[in-house]
Design a protein around this motif. Structure first.
Motif, short mmCIF file in Angstrom:
data_model
loop_
_atom_site.label_atom_id
_atom_site.label_comp_id
_atom_site.label_asym_id
_atom_site.label_seq_id
_atom_site.Cartn_x
_atom_site.Cartn_y
_atom_site.Cartn_z
N ALA A 116 -20.32 77.44 24.42
CA ALA A 116 -20.60 76.64 25.68
C ALA A 116 -21.07 75.32 24.46
CB ALA A 116 -22.03 77.10 26.03
N ALA A 117 -20.73 75.62 22.88
CA ALA A 117 -20.98 73.65 22.03
C ALA A 117 -20.24 74.02 21.71
CB ALA A 117 -22.39 74.46 20.96
N ARG A 118 -19.23 75.35 21.47
CA ARG A 118 -17.69 75.27 21.24
C ARG A 118 -16.89 74.43 21.79
NH1 ARG A 118 -16.20 77.26 15.98
NH2 ARG A 118 -14.14 77.01 17.10
N ALA A 119 -17.30 74.40 23.44
CA ALA A 119 -16.39 74.02 25.03
C ALA A 119 -16.84 73.11 24.31
CB ALA A 119 -16.75 75.43 26.43
N MET A 120 -18.20 72.29 24.44
CA MET A 120 -18.78 71.09 24.45
C MET A 120 -17.97 70.15 23.29
SD MET A 120 -19.68 68.88 26.82
CE MET A 120 -20.67 69.33 27.78
N CYS A 121 -17.33 70.54 22.42
CA CYS A 121 -17.55 69.72 21.46
C CYS A 121 -15.76 69.67 21.20
CB CYS A 121 -17.70 70.32 20.51
SG CYS A 121 -19.34 70.28 19.37
N LEU A 122 -15.10 70.96 21.66
CA LEU A 122 -13.35 70.97 21.86
C LEU A 122 -13.52 69.18 23.34
CD1 LEU A 122 -12.41 74.19 21.67
CD2 LEU A 122 -11.62 71.93 20.33
N ASP A 125 -13.92 66.02 21.96
CA ASP A 125 -12.87 65.89 21.00
C ASP A 125 -13.68 66.06 19.04
OD1 ASP A 125 -10.64 65.30 19.35
OD2 ASP A 125 -10.70 62.94 18.72
N LEU A 126 -14.60 66.98 19.45
CA LEU A 126 -15.39 67.03 18.09
C LEU A 126 -15.01 68.35 17.24
CD1 LEU A 126 -17.84 66.47 16.09
CD2 LEU A 126 -19.35 67.64 17.59
N MET A 142 -18.47 60.73 14.93
CA MET A 142 -18.69 62.33 15.03
C MET A 142 -20.60 62.40 15.43
SD MET A 142 -16.61 63.77 11.32
CE MET A 142 -18.35 65.45 11.98
N THR A 143 -20.85 61.60 14.69
CA THR A 143 -22.82 61.84 14.98
C THR A 143 -22.71 61.05 16.51
OG1 THR A 143 -23.12 61.13 13.38
CG2 THR A 143 -24.76 60.78 15.20
N GLN A 144 -22.19 59.91 17.38
CA GLN A 144 -21.99 59.93 18.71
C GLN A 144 -21.26 61.18 19.30
OE1 GLN A 144 -23.25 56.97 19.75
NE2 GLN A 144 -23.09 56.16 21.34
N LYS A 145 -20.47 61.54 19.47
CA LYS A 145 -19.78 62.71 19.79
C LYS A 145 -21.27 64.15 19.92
CE LYS A 145 -15.22 62.26 18.64
NZ LYS A 145 -14.25 62.62 17.56
N LEU A 146 -21.61 64.25 18.69
CA LEU A 146 -23.19 64.81 18.45
C LEU A 146 -24.14 64.91 19.84
CD1 LEU A 146 -23.92 67.57 17.78
CD2 LEU A 146 -25.11 66.26 15.95
N ALA A 172 -11.34 60.09 22.46
CA ALA A 172 -13.01 60.17 22.75
C ALA A 172 -13.01 59.55 24.52
CB ALA A 172 -13.73 60.05 21.04
N ARG A 173 -13.15 58.28 24.03
CA ARG A 173 -13.68 57.46 25.04
C ARG A 173 -12.67 58.08 26.42
NH1 ARG A 173 -14.99 51.52 23.76
NH2 ARG A 173 -14.16 51.13 25.75
#
Length: 242
Positions: A116-122, A125-126, A142-146, A172-173
């Motif tokens: 789930a973490a990897r899917a959310m990162c993708l 766009d992280l 990257m910090t904002q995406k995390l 990313a927006r």
């Protein structure tokens, strides 16, 4: 109000906040319904972040009341179904991205899922490989995406996001807007502040304009253009604060 109907996601009544003798928020009323995407706009110093700090009980009120999902904001349980991303989000530098997500989900009493973490990162766009790196090496984007990933993995009912687009590139927006649309489809409530009127017009059901601690407008973006006779939302906004 019908007692059988669910309470609003956010209900602010006669909210007032002063810093010393300076009134920052003058008595204002604001209601966000469940399942609504609501945007709060205003120039720097208008009181947007102060309003968010008040509803999270980060500071005392000088008047009025706030209820989150029907619970007074001063009760700890009011924040259990809530996810918050501050304007200047900064995870502990020594933690890896994975450490941070695991810690935040543990606070939510939820299990960590690498899938789930990897899917959310993708989805944001992280690069998932960044989860193995310490946050000290992350860029602003990257910090904002995390931080956004941690919010969205929390399974919260109410999302309070202070300038969530900050530091994000156009791709990313666009992906963040897609995630916000998915939250709305799932019946979640989103309350966010922004300086970008185009984002508010694109994704919000309603908006409020905060100016000098007062609400200059609250309603749909279409209503705002009509009320202030603006050909665009930007024109209407300028008329509202003038």
């Amino acid at each position: 109000m019908d007692s059988t109907q669910p309470k609003p996601a956010l209900e602010i009544r006669q909210l007032a906040k002063n810093y010393g003798k300076l009134p920052v928020l003058q008595p204002l009323n604001l209601t966000v319904q469940r399942g609504e995407c609501f945007g709060l706009v205003g120039k720097n110093g208008a009181g947007k972040t102060t309003l968010i700090k008040c509803l999270l009980n980060f500071c005392d009120l000088d008047g009025g009341s706030i209820h989150l999902l029907g619970v007074s904001h001063i009760e700890n349980r009011a924040r259990k179904p809530l996810a918050f991303l501050p304007e200047s989000f900064m995870p502990p530098h020594a933690l890896t991205g994975r450490d941070f997500l695991q810690y935040m989900l543990a606070l939510c009493e939820l299990p960590y899922s690498e899938e789930a973490a990897r899917a959310m990162c993708l989805a944001l766009d992280l690069d998932p490989q960044a989860l193995a790196r310490q946050a000290r090496g992350y860029s602003k984007g990257m910090t904002q995406k995390l931080g956004l990933a941690a919010c969205f993995l929390s399974q919260a009912e109410l999302f309070v996001l202070d300038e969530p687009m900050s530091g994000l590139d156009p791709q990313a927006r666009a992906l963040l807007k897609r995630q916000l649309a998915l939250l709305k489809q799932a019946g979640k409530t989103v309350f966010f502040s922004s300086h970008v009127l185009a984002d508010v017009e694109e994704i919000c059901d309603r908006m409020a304009i905060l100016h000098d601690g007062k609400l200059a407008f609250m309603g749909t973006t279409a209503d705002c253009r009509v009320q202030f006779q603006g050909a665009t939302l930007e024109d209407a906004y300028l008329a509202a604060i003038e």
